[in-house]
Design an enzyme around this catalytic site. Structure first.
Site, PDB file in Angstrom:
ATOM      1  N   GLY A  69      14.847 -40.776  57.607  1.00  0.00           N
ATOM      2  CA  GLY A  69      14.922 -42.223  57.443  1.00  0.00           C
ATOM      3  C   GLY A  69      14.404 -42.977  58.663  1.00  0.00           C
ATOM      4  O   GLY A  69      13.726 -44.002  58.531  1.00  0.00           O
ATOM      5  N   ASN A 144      24.885 -49.438  55.920  1.00  0.00           N
ATOM      6  CA  ASN A 144      25.483 -48.139  56.232  1.00  0.00           C
ATOM      7  C   ASN A 144      26.928 -48.241  56.708  1.00  0.00           C
ATOM      8  O   ASN A 144      27.716 -47.321  56.523  1.00  0.00           O
ATOM      9  CB  ASN A 144      24.650 -47.407  57.286  1.00  0.00           C
ATOM     10  CG  ASN A 144      24.251 -48.286  58.442  1.00  0.00           C
ATOM     11  OD1 ASN A 144      23.593 -49.307  58.251  1.00  0.00           O
ATOM     12  ND2 ASN A 144      24.648 -47.912  59.635  1.00  0.00           N
ATOM     13  N   GLN A 174      20.922 -45.511  52.599  1.00  0.00           N
ATOM     14  CA  GLN A 174      22.291 -45.372  52.078  1.00  0.00           C
ATOM     15  C   GLN A 174      22.326 -45.575  50.569  1.00  0.00           C
ATOM     16  O   GLN A 174      23.060 -44.884  49.854  1.00  0.00           O
ATOM     17  CB  GLN A 174      23.232 -46.391  52.747  1.00  0.00           C
ATOM     18  CG  GLN A 174      23.498 -46.121  54.216  1.00  0.00           C
ATOM     19  CD  GLN A 174      24.310 -44.854  54.474  1.00  0.00           C
ATOM     20  OE1 GLN A 174      25.075 -44.409  53.623  1.00  0.00           O
ATOM     21  NE2 GLN A 174      24.140 -44.270  55.641  1.00  0.00           N
ATOM     22  N   HIS A 196      19.145 -36.283  53.663  1.00  0.00           N
ATOM     23  CA  HIS A 196      20.474 -35.753  54.008  1.00  0.00           C
ATOM     24  C   HIS A 196      21.623 -36.684  53.640  1.00  0.00           C
ATOM     25  O   HIS A 196      22.785 -36.299  53.729  1.00  0.00           O
ATOM     26  CB  HIS A 196      20.545 -35.356  55.496  1.00  0.00           C
ATOM     27  CG  HIS A 196      20.657 -36.481  56.476  1.00  0.00           C
ATOM     28  ND1 HIS A 196      21.847 -36.804  57.071  1.00  0.00           N
ATOM     29  CD2 HIS A 196      19.735 -37.325  56.975  1.00  0.00           C
ATOM     30  CE1 HIS A 196      21.639 -37.810  57.928  1.00  0.00           C
ATOM     31  NE2 HIS A 196      20.365 -38.138  57.878  1.00  0.00           N
ATOM     32  N   THR A 232       1.759 -30.815  59.989  1.00  0.00           N
ATOM     33  CA  THR A 232       1.953 -29.860  58.896  1.00  0.00           C
ATOM     34  C   THR A 232       3.188 -30.242  58.081  1.00  0.00           C
ATOM     35  O   THR A 232       4.234 -30.550  58.645  1.00  0.00           O
ATOM     36  CB  THR A 232       2.105 -28.436  59.473  1.00  0.00           C
ATOM     37  OG1 THR A 232       0.930 -28.128  60.209  1.00  0.00           O
ATOM     38  CG2 THR A 232       2.305 -27.412  58.369  1.00  0.00           C
ATOM     39  N   CYS A 320      26.440 -44.096  68.770  1.00  0.00           N
ATOM     40  CA  CYS A 320      25.125 -43.828  69.342  1.00  0.00           C
ATOM     41  C   CYS A 320      24.941 -42.318  69.410  1.00  0.00           C
ATOM     42  O   CYS A 320      25.808 -41.553  68.984  1.00  0.00           O
ATOM     43  CB  CYS A 320      24.979 -44.480  70.705  1.00  0.00           C
ATOM     44  SG  CYS A 320      26.026 -43.738  71.944  1.00  0.00           S
TER      45      CYS A 320
HETATM   46  N1  PLP Z   1      18.863 -46.229  57.839  1.00  0.00           N
HETATM   47  C1  PLP Z   1      20.139 -46.211  57.482  1.00  0.00           C
HETATM   48  C2  PLP Z   1      20.703 -47.357  56.691  1.00  0.00           C
HETATM   49  C3  PLP Z   1      20.962 -45.141  57.847  1.00  0.00           C
HETATM   50  O1  PLP Z   1      22.253 -45.132  57.480  1.00  0.00           O
HETATM   51  C4  PLP Z   1      20.396 -44.079  58.596  1.00  0.00           C
HETATM   52  C5  PLP Z   1      21.238 -42.942  59.055  1.00  0.00           C
HETATM   53  O2  PLP Z   1      22.404 -43.101  59.312  1.00  0.00           O
HETATM   54  C6  PLP Z   1      19.036 -44.136  58.914  1.00  0.00           C
HETATM   55  C7  PLP Z   1      18.288 -45.231  58.524  1.00  0.00           C
HETATM   56  C8  PLP Z   1      18.373 -43.031  59.676  1.00  0.00           C
HETATM   57  O3  PLP Z   1      18.091 -41.944  58.820  1.00  0.00           O
HETATM   58  P1  PLP Z   1      17.875 -40.474  59.400  1.00  0.00           P
HETATM   59  O4  PLP Z   1      19.212 -39.970  59.828  1.00  0.00           O
HETATM   60  O5  PLP Z   1      17.312 -39.687  58.248  1.00  0.00           O
HETATM   61  O6  PLP Z   1      16.893 -40.581  60.513  1.00  0.00           O
END
Ligand code: PLP
Length: 374
Positions: A69, A144, A174, A196, A232, A320
């Protein structure tokens, strides 16, 4: 262990693990080659792309596989708006969007939210009225920390009217565990997801590109993903993302109802058993798995340690990389006083959560809070 931290990550679904397994073993080819093993990997990658495209509401050519993400968000923001005079995002975005916006432009404007965390469309209208040259507007599909679902289609409508040249991005990382992403992000040009959070593997995600938006790459190299993301391919990760999106879609209707009922049982239980407990964003349209509360007079880090000792995995909402809890910009934007935000705890339920676990969690929180206050 009672796992109530599904917004942080989810257990790998068995069907996803099974779909990925051959790509950690005999199907190890590099999809850019010409021989049979390479072609086999390429076929798997393109099949995964078709599935992901269908779930994200774009053409297969609009899917860019990423490392998750964070990369998808960075590619959306920096790929569209690096050096732009004006970018706009909601005040409750994940750091993957917020920090990318800050890095992209000195002219970042944040859209305020109401007490439930919903973006203020009139404020967006006013910002874009003053900055019709905005390059990008990014509003997440669902938050989130508190789970609030945003009116992305209405955001896109305001953008089309006020700043027709702006690209609309929505972080559905989310939301994808619970909502039909294509529908929930209708009107957006770019949409990010991460495997994930849906029972898929870590380190795999995608950016869906709609309406032919042109992106400047973050990564240069062999020109994979039509030159938009060199490197890759992580074939197993792409296959896992596709399998996770399929699994979510198949069980969505039934799981959303089941988990929302468990979430309400947890929230009602906590409000009844823990004096000074308030629920955040309780009146907003929310993801079914999110139960966010603030416990007055309690430090969330201390509470989480006690809960961990009792076998309950929950979260403070915003941590963090070191794991330390930081003051939540989301709660601040919602107008939650700092004093109260110190007692913020996020419980996020998922497809594995049971009623027994919820009841045990309520009892554990009540006893931990009593201990801390005592
Ligand atoms: N965006 C949101 C709303 C998230 O909750 C998260 C992860 O907690 C991310 C982006 C980042 O995703 P990733 O853990 O796959 O880098």
């Amino acid at each position: 262990v009672i796992y109530l931290d599904h917004a942080a990550t989810t257990p790998l679904r068995p069907e996803v693990a099974a779909a990925m397994a051959p790509f950690a073993a005999e199907r190890f080819g590099n999809p850019t080659g010409g021989h049979r093993l390479a072609q086999d990997a390429r076929r798997a990658l393109e099949e995964a792309r078709d599935v992901v495209a269908a779930h994200l509401g774009t053409e297969p050519a609009g899917v860019i596989f990423t490392s998750g993400g964070t990369e998808a968000d960075n590619l959306a923001v920096l790929g569209v708006a690096r050096g732009a005079a004006t970018v706009v995002c909601s005040a409750v975005e994940h750091p993957a969007v917020r920090e990318a916006c800050r890095a992209a432009s000195d002219g970042l404007h944040e859209i305020p939210v109401d007490a439930d965390g919903v973006v203020d469309l009139d404020a967006l209208d006013a910002i874009l009225g003053e900055h019709p040259d905005a390059a990008l507007v990014s509003v997440m599909t669902a938050n989130n920390e508190v789970g609030t679902v945003q009116p992305v289609a209405e955001v896109a409508e305001v953008v089309r009217r006020r700043a027709p040249g702006a690209v609309v991005h929505s972080d559905a990382v989310q939301a994808a565990a619970w909502l039909d992403v294509a529908r929930a992000t209708d009107g957006a040009d770019l949409v990010s997801v991460s495997a994930h959070k849906l029972g898929g593997p870590k380190g795999s995600g995608a950016l869906a590109v709609r309406h032919g938006v042109r992106l400047t790459p973050l990564l240069y190299g062999g020109g994979q993903e039509q030159g938009r993301r060199s490197g890759t391919h992580g074939v197993a990760g792409a296959v896992g993302l596709a399998a996770a999106l399929e699994a979510v879609a198949q069980s969505r209707a039934e799981q959303s109802v089941r988990v929302a009922a468990l979430r309400d049982r947890l929230a009602d239980g906590l409000l009844a058993a823990v004096p000074g407990c308030t629920e955040s964003a309780g009146r907003a349209p929310r993801l079914p798995g999110h139960c966010h509360v603030c416990v007055d007079g309690v430090e969330n880090e201390e509470l989480l340690v006690l809960l961990d000792g009792a076998g309950i995995c929950a979260s403070g909402g915003a941590s963090c990389s070191s794991g330390a809890l930081e003051p939540s910009h989301v709660l601040r934007a919602m107008g939650v006083p700092e004093e109260r935000a110190r007692g913020a705890v996020r419980f996020t339920l998922g497809h594995t959560t049971t009623g027994v676990e919820v009841d045990q969690a309520v009892a554990a929180v009540a006893s931990a809070v009593q201990r801390l206050r005592g």
